[in-house]
Design a protein around this motif. Structure first.
Motif, PDB file in Angstrom:
ATOM      1  N   ILE A  70       0.865  -1.170   0.000  1.00  0.00           N
ATOM      2  CA  ILE A  70       0.000   0.000   0.000  1.00  0.00           C
ATOM      3  C   ILE A  70       0.908   1.228   0.000  1.00  0.00           C
ATOM      4  N   ARG A  71       0.664   2.129  -0.930  1.00  0.00           N
ATOM      5  CA  ARG A  71       1.425   3.383  -1.025  1.00  0.00           C
ATOM      6  C   ARG A  71       0.466   4.555  -0.897  1.00  0.00           C
ATOM      7  N   HIS A  72       0.863   5.509  -0.084  1.00  0.00           N
ATOM      8  CA  HIS A  72       0.043   6.704   0.130  1.00  0.00           C
ATOM      9  C   HIS A  72       0.467   7.814  -0.824  1.00  0.00           C
ATOM     10  N   TRP A  73      -0.521   8.475  -1.386  1.00  0.00           N
ATOM     11  CA  TRP A  73      -0.292   9.531  -2.362  1.00  0.00           C
ATOM     12  C   TRP A  73      -1.328  10.608  -2.108  1.00  0.00           C
ATOM     13  N   GLU A  75      -3.588  11.783  -3.819  1.00  0.00           N
ATOM     14  CA  GLU A  75      -4.917  11.455  -4.341  1.00  0.00           C
ATOM     15  C   GLU A  75      -5.574  10.308  -3.585  1.00  0.00           C
ATOM     16  N   GLY A  76      -4.820   9.688  -2.692  1.00  0.00           N
ATOM     17  CA  GLY A  76      -5.341   8.562  -1.924  1.00  0.00           C
ATOM     18  C   GLY A  76      -4.349   7.414  -1.911  1.00  0.00           C
ATOM     19  N   ALA A  77      -4.613   6.440  -1.083  1.00  0.00           N
ATOM     20  CA  ALA A  77      -3.729   5.278  -0.983  1.00  0.00           C
ATOM     21  C   ALA A  77      -4.058   4.279  -2.082  1.00  0.00           C
ATOM     22  N   ASN A  78      -3.024   3.713  -2.668  1.00  0.00           N
ATOM     23  CA  ASN A  78      -3.163   2.733  -3.740  1.00  0.00           C
ATOM     24  C   ASN A  78      -2.490   1.421  -3.362  1.00  0.00           C
ATOM     25  N   LYS A 108     -11.047  -2.430  -2.345  1.00  0.00           N
ATOM     26  CA  LYS A 108     -12.204  -1.534  -2.181  1.00  0.00           C
ATOM     27  C   LYS A 108     -12.687  -1.581  -0.741  1.00  0.00           C
ATOM     28  N   LYS A 109     -12.787  -2.790  -0.180  1.00  0.00           N
ATOM     29  CA  LYS A 109     -13.216  -2.956   1.219  1.00  0.00           C
ATOM     30  C   LYS A 109     -12.262  -2.231   2.170  1.00  0.00           C
ATOM     31  N   MET A 110     -10.996  -2.162   1.790  1.00  0.00           N
ATOM     32  CA  MET A 110      -9.992  -1.496   2.618  1.00  0.00           C
ATOM     33  C   MET A 110     -10.028   0.022   2.440  1.00  0.00           C
ATOM     34  N   GLY A 111     -10.790   0.506   1.476  1.00  0.00           N
ATOM     35  CA  GLY A 111     -10.893   1.934   1.237  1.00  0.00           C
ATOM     36  C   GLY A 111      -9.779   2.516   0.385  1.00  0.00           C
ATOM     37  N   PHE A 116      -1.865   0.506  -8.858  1.00  0.00           N
ATOM     38  CA  PHE A 116      -0.812   1.006  -9.739  1.00  0.00           C
ATOM     39  C   PHE A 116       0.150  -0.135 -10.013  1.00  0.00           C
ATOM     40  N   LEU A 117       0.571  -0.268 -11.269  1.00  0.00           N
ATOM     41  CA  LEU A 117       1.569  -1.268 -11.632  1.00  0.00           C
ATOM     42  C   LEU A 117       2.283  -0.824 -12.891  1.00  0.00           C
ATOM     43  N   GLN A 118       3.362  -1.486 -13.199  1.00  0.00           N
ATOM     44  CA  GLN A 118       4.107  -1.227 -14.424  1.00  0.00           C
ATOM     45  C   GLN A 118       4.307  -2.538 -15.165  1.00  0.00           C
ATOM     46  N   THR A 119       4.314  -2.443 -16.496  1.00  0.00           N
ATOM     47  CA  THR A 119       4.602  -3.607 -17.329  1.00  0.00           C
ATOM     48  C   THR A 119       5.183  -3.115 -18.651  1.00  0.00           C
ATOM     49  N   ASP A 120       5.650  -4.037 -19.452  1.00  0.00           N
ATOM     50  CA  ASP A 120       6.199  -3.692 -20.761  1.00  0.00           C
ATOM     51  C   ASP A 120       5.069  -3.605 -21.782  1.00  0.00           C
TER      52      ASP A 120
END
Length: 148
Positions: A70-73, A75-78, A108-111, A116-120
């Motif tokens: 979980i990362r906080h930003w 705009e909200g945590a992702n 969603k339940k966690m709010g 966010f992810l990265q791929t080729d």
């Protein structure tokens, strides 16, 4: 029978084996023959601050994993996914999409605000993620500099 679980350290070895075999052949061709490097990598991506790791068991066997945190930003945590994979022999059968939906429902339940992810862009995973509702952040760039 499928079972959606939160992974803990007891699944570390199984997760490493699944990850290694999932990325061993085309189109990735990752060489994880250095088992210590593999073990360290899986520990790093699954054990950080606010770690959040998921697994999907099929008949008691780990068949899919999502490792991240979980990362906080502002705009909200992702939920930031560092690694996501499905067993090679089960790919293309809808398991990855079902697993991703289970993850979405849980965060969603966690709010949480999103994933966010990265791929080729030139790999099948790009098509998988866009099919599952992910958007290409065209202004986002990943950079790397070799220092060897």
């Amino acid at each position: 029978m499928e079972e959606f679980i939160r992974l803990d350290e007891s699944y570390l070895l199984q997760a490493a084996e699944l990850f290694s075999s999932s990325f061993a052949g085309d189109p990735w061709n990752d060489d994880w023959s250095d088992k210590k490097m593999l073990e360290n990598y899986i520990k790093e991506v699954s054990g950080g601050y606010n770690a959040l790791n998921y697994g999907l068991l099929t008949d008691g066997k780990l068949c899919a994993i999502a490792l991240g945190s979980i990362r906080h930003w502002w705009e909200g945590a992702n939920y930031n996914i560092e690694e996501f994979c499905v067993s090679k022999d089960l790919q293309g059968k809808g398991i990855g999409s079902r697993f991703m939906k289970m993850i979405e429902d849980d965060i969603k339940k966690m709010g949480l605000a999103g994933i966010f992810l990265q791929t080729d862009i030139d790999k099948p995973s790009f098509k998988f993620y866009t099919k599952n509702g992910f958007s290409n952040l065209e202004k986002h760039v990943s950079l790397f500099k070799s220092v060897k």
